[in-house]
Design an enzyme around this catalytic site. Structure first.
Site: not given
Length: 392
Positions: A214, A240, A268, A291, A318, A338
């Site tokens: 990430d 990511e 995200e 998200d 996310h 996740e």
């Protein structure tokens, strides 16, 4: 059954963990030397809190129906979000039927468009939207995943995000995503440290366990491209959020230049169907990661997921605890989920929004059956102090 209307809306703030999971004490892995866009400045390199990542705090929205049923949700938003709810959004909510979620979303979004569209305003709309779905589930005595059409699989499987993928492997997760620690400003030495850390982790977990990085919006196109090609030796599954979320053109170019087996993922910090339309139509990524507490809530995630399905892209939200679990279990293009490791050393499984929510389901051996409790199935912890900074 007579359908109730919305009687009252309340907005609160909470400090210390919760939905603003960056609001942590010193020494937590999520804060310690993580590459960021501000890491180009040495004074902001060691801690993300140093530039204010933890300033917002958690927003809690409660929506009470005329029959006394209360739905709620949480997200990152704090006092700014509470102001938006109490001083603006309530006019679009109170008095409406609890079933009219699509209409209320439309009113909130287009009613704030002159100062909103993304960021904190969409966080706030997302929180209200999630509270509406929680309320509707409780009124109908059904879990949200049933309201969304029902599950397409018996259980969820998870990858873990945290500093110790090797420990996540022992806990039964299918993969581990680490935060990149060193950005372009740290030069060749930083690049080598990133690659060495990946190689060390690959040696620990073997060849079949997923490893991902990430990058938290911190790289440029040249660095990200070079890093991806060097990292393929260690079997990096995806890179990511390598670039700024506004750089759609850079993402499209990065994806064209990637090693054949490596994915580009992002989203995200993207919001609404229009933002994700840009990512998908421009061919920016293999997987989007909205998200649900920031992109517009469940109501908007339904539209985003349909767009992704039409573009043959995966949708893996996310980490947002139960709010994403209820969605992922109903979608074929969301084959895994996740789990954010919120233990300070990423060495044990604790609830993602601890200590704010009670009854958060936890994966066992990397898997979970989503509970069929009405709404999202969680409660606010009465030990957490709620503050209502504004009233209407």
């Amino acid at each position: 059954m007579s359908m109730p209307t919305i009687r009252h809306v309340r907005a609160f703030t909470v400090r210390g963990g919760g939905a603003d999971y960056h609001d942590q004490a010193e020494g937590h892995w999520i804060d310690d030397h993580v590459s960021t866009p501000l890491a180009r400045y040495p004074e902001y390199r060691q801690s993300r809190r140093s530039f204010g990542l933890d300033v917002l705090g958690t927003l809690v929205v409660e929506i009470e129906a005329s029959d006394g049923t209360v739905g709620f949700a949480v997200t990152t938003g704090g006092e700014i979000g509470a102001f938006i709810v109490e001083k603006h959004l309530v006019r679009f909510l109170e008095g409406q039927w609890v079933t009219d979620i699509e209409k209320m979303w439309d009113l909130m979004y287009f009613g704030t468009q002159f100062y909103g569209r993304k960021g904190i305003v969409l966080n706030t709309i997302s929180c209200v939207d999630l509270a509406l779905w929680d309320l509707l589930g409780k009124v109908r005595k059904e879990p949200v995943f049933q309201l969304l059409g029902g599950p397409v699989r018996d259980e969820l499987q998870f990858y873990a995000t945290g500093a110790r993928p090797d420990l996540a492997q022992k806990m039964g997760f299918i993969g581990g995503k680490m935060p990149l620690q060193h950005g372009p400003a740290e030069g060749e030495e930083g690049l080598r440290k990133n690659l060495d850390r990946l190689a060390d982790m690959r040696n620990r977990v073997g060849d079949d366990f997923w490893l991902m990085y990430d990058c938290w919006m911190s790289l440029d196109l040249r660095y990200a491209t070079r890093f991806a090609h060097l990292a393929q030796e260690s079997g990096l599954k995806w890179i990511e959020e390598a670039l700024s979320p506004d750089d759609y053109w850079g993402y499209a170019e990065l994806r064209r230049k990637m090693p054949p087996a490596m994915w580009v993922t992002t989203g995200e910090h993207e919001a609404t169907r229009w933002g994700f339309r840009m990512l998908l139509e421009m061919g920016c990524c293999d997987m989007i990661q909205p998200d649900v507490g920031w992109c517009g809530g469940i109501t908007e995630l339904i539209k985003i997921s349909a767009l992704a399905d039409a573009h043959d892209a995966l949708v893996v939200p996310h980490g947002s605890s139960v709010y994403s679990y209820h969605f992922v279990v109903t979608r074929h293009n969301s084959p895994f989920a996740e789990f954010l490791m919120m233990a300070p050393k990423a060495d044990e499984i604790v609830p993602m929004f601890t200590p704010l929510l009670l009854d958060e389901p936890l994966p066992v051996n990397g898997r979970m059956k989503v509970p069929d409790t009405p709404g999202f199935g969680v409660r606010l912890n009465p030990a957490c102090t709620l503050h209502r900074p504004y009233e209407h």
